[in-house]
Every structure is written in C-alpha cells, then in structure tokens.
Design an enzyme around this catalytic site. Structure first.
Site, PDB file in Angstrom:
ATOM      1  CG  HIS A  64      -2.006  -1.040   1.123  1.00 28.49           C
ATOM      2  ND1 HIS A  64      -2.990  -1.166   2.073  1.00 28.49           N
ATOM      3  CD2 HIS A  64      -2.255  -2.005   0.190  1.00 28.49           C
ATOM      4  CE1 HIS A  64      -3.807  -2.160   1.736  1.00 28.49           C
ATOM      5  NE2 HIS A  64      -3.372  -2.681   0.612  1.00 28.49           N
ATOM      6  CD  GLU A  85      -1.469   3.742   3.906  1.00 30.47           C
ATOM      7  OE1 GLU A  85      -2.586   3.867   4.415  1.00 30.47           O
ATOM      8  OE2 GLU A  85      -1.252   3.054   2.881  1.00 30.47           O
ATOM      9  CB  CYS A  94      -1.315   0.693   6.334  1.00 25.57           C
ATOM     10  SG  CYS A  94      -1.016  -0.011   4.701  1.00 25.57           S
ATOM     11  CB  ALA A 112     -20.721   5.862 -30.094  1.00 21.48           C
ATOM     12  CB  THR A 122     -25.798  -5.829 -26.977  1.00 22.91           C
ATOM     13  OG1 THR A 122     -26.561  -4.640 -26.815  1.00 22.91           O
ATOM     14  CG2 THR A 122     -24.398  -5.469 -27.438  1.00 22.91           C
ATOM     15  CG  ASP A 166     -23.945  -5.373 -31.786  1.00 22.35           C
ATOM     16  OD1 ASP A 166     -24.755  -5.444 -32.738  1.00 22.35           O
ATOM     17  OD2 ASP A 166     -23.888  -4.397 -31.017  1.00 22.35           O
ATOM     18  CG  LEU A 200     -18.599  -6.650 -24.531  1.00 20.43           C
ATOM     19  CD1 LEU A 200     -19.645  -6.971 -23.468  1.00 20.43           C
ATOM     20  CD2 LEU A 200     -18.905  -5.310 -25.178  1.00 20.43           C
ATOM     21  CD  GLU A 218     -18.836  -0.816 -24.110  1.00 25.71           C
ATOM     22  OE1 GLU A 218     -19.140  -1.154 -25.256  1.00 25.71           O
ATOM     23  OE2 GLU A 218     -17.669  -0.569 -23.761  1.00 25.71           O
ATOM     24  CG  LEU A 266     -26.975   2.137 -22.497  1.00 26.44           C
ATOM     25  CD1 LEU A 266     -26.598   2.603 -23.898  1.00 26.44           C
ATOM     26  CD2 LEU A 266     -25.898   2.558 -21.502  1.00 26.44           C
TER      27      LEU A 266
END
Length: 339
Positions: free
Chosen positions: A52, A54, A88, A158, A203, A207, A211, A271, A277
């Site tokens: 980490h 620290e 830490c 897009a 999708t 398509d 991804l 996406e 969406l």
C-alpha cells in the site's frame, strides 16, 4: 494549514499513478514530512495485491529513526485488516510516526474507522478529514461502491449527430460504426479501469461482441449479460470469457447489489443497447455517462434512437477526431476536473 495542503496535494498527485492497476482497491498516495518541512519519503498504491501507499512511503525513508519525528499525509484512512498485505495502521504504530493527516475515512467494512481508532489508541495524533472533498473525488469509484453497496456505474454509448445509436442493416451485418479508430482506442482506455462490463442479450445476439480491452494496456473487464429469457447460446464469442449471466427478474438495484456483494465488483461499465441503458437512466442508477457524438448523421437510415438524457448538462466536453465526447454526472463526487 497551507503547508498541509501542499503535502496532501502531493499525495493526491501520487495516487493518480495507480489508476490503471490498483482497482478494485482504492488509489492512495502518502507523503512523509520531517519537522523542517522536507519530504522524507513518498509512495502510492501501485497494484492490487502489492504494498500500500503507506508502506511504500515508509520504505522510501532512508533514515528510519527520522520517522519518530515526522508527519504522514495519506489520502485515505490506513487499513486495519490483513488482506493480501498487513495492516498499514499497525506499521505506522510500529515505526513510531507520531502524527498522521488523513483525507477521508475508508468505508470498506473491514476498515471503516478502525485504522484511525487503532492509531489514536496508540497515542498517535490523527487529523481526520483534511481536504476531504478532494480526496473523495479522487476515489469516487471506490467510495461510491462501498457507501452505496453497489458498483460505481458508468453508462457509455456512441450516437450519430441526429441521435441514433444504430442504423438500418441486414441481419448478420455488423452494427453501424459511429466511432473512429481514435475514439475506439479511448473507449478501451476507459475499459481498463473497470472490473466488469454489462450488456443485454440483444446486444450479444446482434453484435456478437467480445467487450475486451484490446487497444490499450491493462486488464479487460469481466462481461455481465442480462439474459432473463435465456436467449444467449454457447456459440457467442463472449461465452469463452466466463461471463456472469443474469437470468432472474430482480429489479436493477438488487442485481447491482448482488454484483457488489457476491462478485466483489466496485465498478461497472454499461455499454447497452439503448433499452438497457435507458433502464439504468430511468432507475437513477448511474454515476457517470460518457456519450460520444459522431459528426455523421444517419437521417432516414437511423434505426435505434439513443438513450434520453435531455435536461442533463454535461460537466465536461472533449473533442477527439471531430467527435464530441460529453460527460454527464449523476454523482456529487464527480466533477469535470476528476473525470
């Protein structure tokens, strides 16, 4: 106090170096300062599973005796649990650092103030909440996930200049390409920062996407498919990537909680397509939307309207290859300067 700001600002700047590889851990920076104002050591969390911030800052101090008269500035509360690395807060106590300035408490359930409490019990002066707003903004993903018990959610699509995300095409043909080669590369850069990426079954069927992050250094997010009717078959390319397939009828907030609680995802990119969406938008279940607008208009060939963000004002607009990339914030921790 201005002197304090200088060192915390340096810690924040250091933390940014871990943005690509620290997740799902937070990005954290630490600076150790001597009584004369000289920086003795500094560090950041480079990669999940490694030391980490620290620890790296302490290891950078040449004279460990000087730690006993120093101040540590750290953007996030030092941890108090043993995961892949030791606590830490215990190391800070062991090294005799007498004063620690903390930006923000860690909401992770195994920490959640215990690191601060442990240091105070050991006699360390802890200044808590210094430059808290700036430190929260730097870790908006991590803090949102553990405060809301769901992944931080980024919507991405897009669209054409006249507001379509796809045009008319025959079955089996690829979707209408609205991104340029450069803006595709920039999307893959964003993907590298996410644990998971979600699409609907439509999708996947239309398509056949992978991804994956192919155009930018960094890991690929794990696919998540909303497939309540069991439409996605084993022949889809994405099935080779061990996707999480959601086949129940739970409301979106419950599905998001499950992704956080059962799979440990602290952030998620959505996406599409448009129906998925819009469901997230309608549910108010998003933190950032990244909307790329192409200079190309589809006109009569436009087939699928883009999701509706009318009424929302972008917090930032960028240009790439003649394309506008607008960022919309639905999270008070997200401002233009930290996108």
């Amino acid at each position: 106090m201005e002197t304090n700001r200088k060192y915390m600002e340096r810690a924040l700047a250091l933390s940014r170096h871990g943005v690509s590889y620290a997740h799902p851990n937070p990005i954290v920076g630490a600076v150790i300062v001597g009584p004369d104002g000289k920086i003795l050591g500094e560090g950041y969390h480079r990669r999940c599973g490694e030391a980490h911030a620290e620890v790296n800052a302490i290891n950078a101090v040449a004279d460990k005796e000087s730690l006993k008269d120093s101040t540590m500035y750290v953007t996030l509360e030092p941890c108090s649990h043993t995961g892949r690395t030791g606590p830490c807060s215990d190391l800070i106590i062991k090294m005799g650092i007498p004063r620690v300035v903390v930006g923000v408490r860690d909401p992770f359930p195994e920490v959640a103030g215990r690191g601060i409490e442990r240091m105070r019990e050991a006699g360390i002066e802890v200044v808590e909440g210094f430059m808290q707003r700036e430190c929260e903004q730097m870790n908006a993903m991590f803090l949102t996930a553990h405060r809301e018990k769901r992944p931080y959610i980024c919507l991405k699509w897009a669209q054409s200049a006249d507001g379509y995300i796809d045009g008319i095409h025959a079955e089996g043909e690829p979707p209408t390409m609205l991104s340029s080669r450069l803006t595709q590369l920039l999307v893959h850069r964003v993907r590298a920062h996410f644990d998971a990426i979600l699409v609907g079954s439509g999708t996947v069927l239309s398509d056949d996407p992978l991804l994956t992050n192919r155009l930018w250094p960094g890991p690929s997010p794990r696919p998540v498919i909303l497939d309540r009717r069991g439409r996605v078959g084993a022949d889809r390319r994405i099935m080779s990537l061990d996707p999480i397939i959601v086949r129940d009828d739970k409301p979106l907030p419950e599905i998001m909680h499950d992704l956080y609680a059962e799979h440990g995802f602290s952030n998620l990119m959505v996406e599409g397509g448009a129906k998925v969406l819009q469901a997230f938008i309608d549910a108010g279940l998003w933190d950032l939307a990244r909307v790329e607008t192409s200079p190309i208009a589809l006109g009569a060939y436009g087939a699928v309207k883009a999701p509706d963000l009318r009424g929302w004002i972008p917090v930032e607009t960028r240009m790439a290859d003649g394309h506008n990339v607008n960022y919309y914030s639905h999270n008070p921790l997200i401002e233009a300067k930290n996108i």
